[in-house]
Each structure stands twice: as structure tokens, then as C-alpha cells.
Enzyme design. Structure first.
Site, mmCIF file in Angstrom:
data_model
loop_
_atom_site.group_PDB
_atom_site.id
_atom_site.type_symbol
_atom_site.label_atom_id
_atom_site.label_comp_id
_atom_site.label_asym_id
_atom_site.label_seq_id
_atom_site.Cartn_x
_atom_site.Cartn_y
_atom_site.Cartn_z
ATOM 1 N N ASN A 16 17.103 -18.920 -46.268
ATOM 2 C CA ASN A 16 16.528 -18.228 -45.100
ATOM 3 C C ASN A 16 15.048 -18.558 -44.952
ATOM 4 O O ASN A 16 14.556 -18.753 -43.836
ATOM 5 C CB ASN A 16 16.727 -16.717 -45.218
ATOM 6 C CG ASN A 16 18.125 -16.296 -44.820
ATOM 7 O OD1 ASN A 16 18.443 -16.230 -43.639
ATOM 8 N ND2 ASN A 16 18.975 -16.046 -45.808
ATOM 9 N N ARG A 92 15.583 -6.769 -55.337
ATOM 10 C CA ARG A 92 15.081 -5.563 -56.005
ATOM 11 C C ARG A 92 15.208 -4.399 -55.042
ATOM 12 O O ARG A 92 14.884 -4.537 -53.856
ATOM 13 C CB ARG A 92 13.597 -5.691 -56.391
ATOM 14 C CG ARG A 92 13.260 -6.814 -57.321
ATOM 15 C CD ARG A 92 13.940 -6.716 -58.661
ATOM 16 N NE ARG A 92 13.583 -5.529 -59.423
ATOM 17 C CZ ARG A 92 14.253 -5.101 -60.498
ATOM 18 N NH1 ARG A 92 15.323 -5.754 -60.910
ATOM 19 N NH2 ARG A 92 13.864 -4.024 -61.141
ATOM 20 N N ILE A 93 15.670 -3.279 -55.567
ATOM 21 C CA ILE A 93 15.669 -2.065 -54.753
ATOM 22 C C ILE A 93 14.219 -1.611 -54.626
ATOM 23 O O ILE A 93 13.467 -1.636 -55.613
ATOM 24 C CB ILE A 93 16.548 -0.987 -55.415
ATOM 25 C CG1 ILE A 93 18.003 -1.432 -55.345
ATOM 26 C CG2 ILE A 93 16.359 0.370 -54.739
ATOM 27 C CD1 ILE A 93 18.961 -0.549 -56.105
ATOM 28 N N ASN A 108 14.564 -6.688 -43.287
ATOM 29 C CA ASN A 108 15.537 -7.220 -44.248
ATOM 30 C C ASN A 108 16.682 -7.869 -43.485
ATOM 31 O O ASN A 108 16.961 -7.517 -42.333
ATOM 32 C CB ASN A 108 16.089 -6.080 -45.120
ATOM 33 C CG ASN A 108 17.005 -6.586 -46.220
ATOM 34 O OD1 ASN A 108 16.763 -7.642 -46.834
ATOM 35 N ND2 ASN A 108 18.081 -5.863 -46.490
ATOM 36 N N HIS A 110 20.805 -8.602 -44.141
ATOM 37 C CA HIS A 110 21.902 -8.231 -45.044
ATOM 38 C C HIS A 110 23.187 -8.905 -44.566
ATOM 39 O O HIS A 110 23.495 -8.869 -43.368
ATOM 40 C CB HIS A 110 22.076 -6.705 -45.070
ATOM 41 C CG HIS A 110 23.138 -6.274 -46.016
ATOM 42 N ND1 HIS A 110 22.960 -6.301 -47.389
ATOM 43 C CD2 HIS A 110 24.410 -5.851 -45.812
ATOM 44 C CE1 HIS A 110 24.076 -5.890 -47.977
ATOM 45 N NE2 HIS A 110 24.969 -5.615 -47.046
ATOM 46 N N LEU A 145 19.361 2.364 -49.260
ATOM 47 C CA LEU A 145 19.837 1.031 -49.639
ATOM 48 C C LEU A 145 20.467 0.358 -48.427
ATOM 49 O O LEU A 145 21.419 0.888 -47.838
ATOM 50 C CB LEU A 145 20.875 1.131 -50.766
ATOM 51 C CG LEU A 145 21.547 -0.191 -51.150
ATOM 52 C CD1 LEU A 145 20.575 -1.121 -51.849
ATOM 53 C CD2 LEU A 145 22.774 0.041 -52.000
HETATM 54 C C1 GRF Z 1 21.369 -13.914 -47.934
HETATM 55 O O1 GRF Z 1 22.760 -13.867 -47.829
HETATM 56 C C2 GRF Z 1 20.762 -12.628 -47.442
HETATM 57 O O2 GRF Z 1 21.468 -12.041 -46.408
HETATM 58 C C3 GRF Z 1 20.834 -11.759 -48.665
HETATM 59 O O3 GRF Z 1 20.544 -12.629 -49.733
HETATM 60 C C4 GRF Z 1 20.917 -13.945 -49.385
HETATM 61 C C5 GRF Z 1 19.725 -14.832 -49.588
HETATM 62 O O4 GRF Z 1 20.022 -16.194 -49.419
HETATM 63 N N1 GRF Z 1 19.937 -10.631 -48.539
HETATM 64 P P1 GRF Z 1 18.853 -17.272 -49.460
HETATM 65 O O5 GRF Z 1 18.096 -17.066 -50.776
HETATM 66 O O6 GRF Z 1 17.979 -17.072 -48.275
HETATM 67 O O7 GRF Z 1 19.552 -18.595 -49.444
#
Ligand code: GRF
Length: 200
Positions: A16, A92-93, A108, A110, A145
Site C-alpha cells: 500500500n 499494533r493495536i 486505516n 482494513h 478495533l
Molecule cells: C493490507 O491488507 C491492509 O489492508 C492491512 O494490512 C495489509 C498490509 O499490506 N491492514 P501491505 O503491507 O501494504 O502490503
């Protein structure tokens, strides 16, 4: 006009982050000001250094409490004065320390259609439950969360039983939606007001 500064927190691969690097390198408005990882071996740190972005390893094991760990993160973020802090696979939470400091400026992504499948292992659960749809959610972070006001979701029809294939498809969605939403926030087209996401 000063650029909109985005800090990225990671723990792993950083695909990402890479999508953001590629989107924002040709974008006059948004700068990735720093990358912070709580894992030394995170490949995302290499991606950051390849893109000449300031990056930091902050080991959560060095701190007795979540709060102290987050205070160190805040000290590091403060050097870069981010307009937005984005969690991109940061495992990390969070305590209230970071959440309240960056209230309305903490995002974030998810890998599920929240509120379904909070927490880990979302792809496996989607397959086990024979869900028709799966997808991703970008949301502002609050104290719960994988909770907080939702900015946007993308979804796909689940047309495979192969978890790796499903995960790859979800990643593709992530790499499109996350830079897009960050751009919208940078442009003032999307923001949080009194806990509600406003889209212009
Ligand atoms: C992704 O699936 C994101 O949604 C989740 O952790 C993963 C991270 O992937 N929170 P990357 O490290 O960006 O490849």
C-alpha cells in the site's frame, strides 16, 4: 501552496505504501513526509528508502507500555508535522495516545467490508462463510478495533476458493482506493466533522 503531508505507519511488505509512492510522485499536492515501521525487517522500509523518504524503525519491544511506544512515534511524527497519518498494515493495536493526538487525521485500511470481519484473517473467514462479496474499507481511526467512521469501501464478488488469489484481488482494490481517498482528503473533498465523514 504548501504540500499536504502524509506520514505512513507500516509493519510489513508495504505494498500500500508503494501504491502511494507511485501515485504521489507525480502529484503536486501530496508528499509522503515519513514512514515509520515497528519491524526492522519490514520491506516497506526498503521501499521508503528507494523513494528517498525519511524512514524510522521504532521497536515496540523497547517500550514497557503501548502509551510509551506511541509517545515515541509522536515525537518522530512531530519532526515532520504531518497533516494526515495513515496506517498501512501497521500491526499494533493503538491506545488513546496516538488516536487522540491525531483525531480526525488518522486513517486505516482494513481488508474486509467493515463492520464484517474485524481483526485478522479476514480472507479465510470470508471463504469459510461462503460470502458472496468481499472487499476493503478505508476509515478514520477511533478507539475501537478496526472501528471508526468509514470513508469508503470497494468490493468484489468472491469467485475463487483460493485464499491467495482472493488476497491478491483485495490488494488490488486497496492499491486503488487508499491513494484515492488520501487525495480526496488532501483536496478537502472528504473530512471528518463531529465524528461524521463529510464528502463534498
Ligand atoms: C493490507 O491488507 C491492509 O489492508 C492491512 O494490512 C495489509 C498490509 O499490506 N491492514 P501491505 O503491507 O501494504 O502490503
Amino acid at each position: 501552496m504548501t504540500n499536504f503531508r502524509v506520514a505512513v505507519l507500516i509493519s510489513g511488505n508495504g505494498s500500500n505504501l508503494q501504491a502511494m509512492i507511485e501515485e504521489f510522485e507525480s502529484n503536486e499536492l501530496v508528499d509522503i513526509c515519513c514512514v515509520i515501521s515497528n519491524k526492522r525487517e519490514a520491506y516497506g522500509l526498503k521501499r521508503a528508502s528507494n523513494a528517498n523518504i525519511d524512514s524510522y524503525f521504532i521497536d515496540h519491544n523497547q517500550y514497557d507500555t503501548r502509551q510509551e511506544f506511541e509517545e515515541k512515534i509522536i515525537l518522530t511524527l512531530d519532526k515532520h508535522n504531518p497533516d494526515l497519518v495513515v496506517l498501512a498494515g501497521f500491526m499494533r493495536i493503538l491506545s488513546n495516545v496516538l488516536v487522540s493526538k491525531y483525531s480526525g487525521k488518522l486513517l486505516n485500511i482494513h481488508p474486509s467490508l467493515l463492520p464484517k470481519y474485524k481483526g485478522l484473517d479476514t480472507h479465510r473467514q470470508v471463504l469459510e462463510n461462503n460470502e458472496e462479496f468481499h472487499g476493503v474499507t478505508v476509515h478514520f481511526v477511533d478507539n475501537s478495533l478496526d472501528g471508526g467512521p468509514i470513508c469508503a469501501q470497494s468490493r468484489i464478488r468472491v469467485d475463487t476458493k483460493d485464499i491467495k488469489e482472493l488476497e491478491a484481488k483485495v490488494h488490488e482494490l486497496e492499491h486503488e482506493i487508499y491513494p484515492r481517498i488520501i487525495n480526496e482528503i488532501a483536496n478537502g473533498e472528504l473530512y471528518l466533522a463531529n465524528g461524521v465523514v463529510i464528502k463534498k
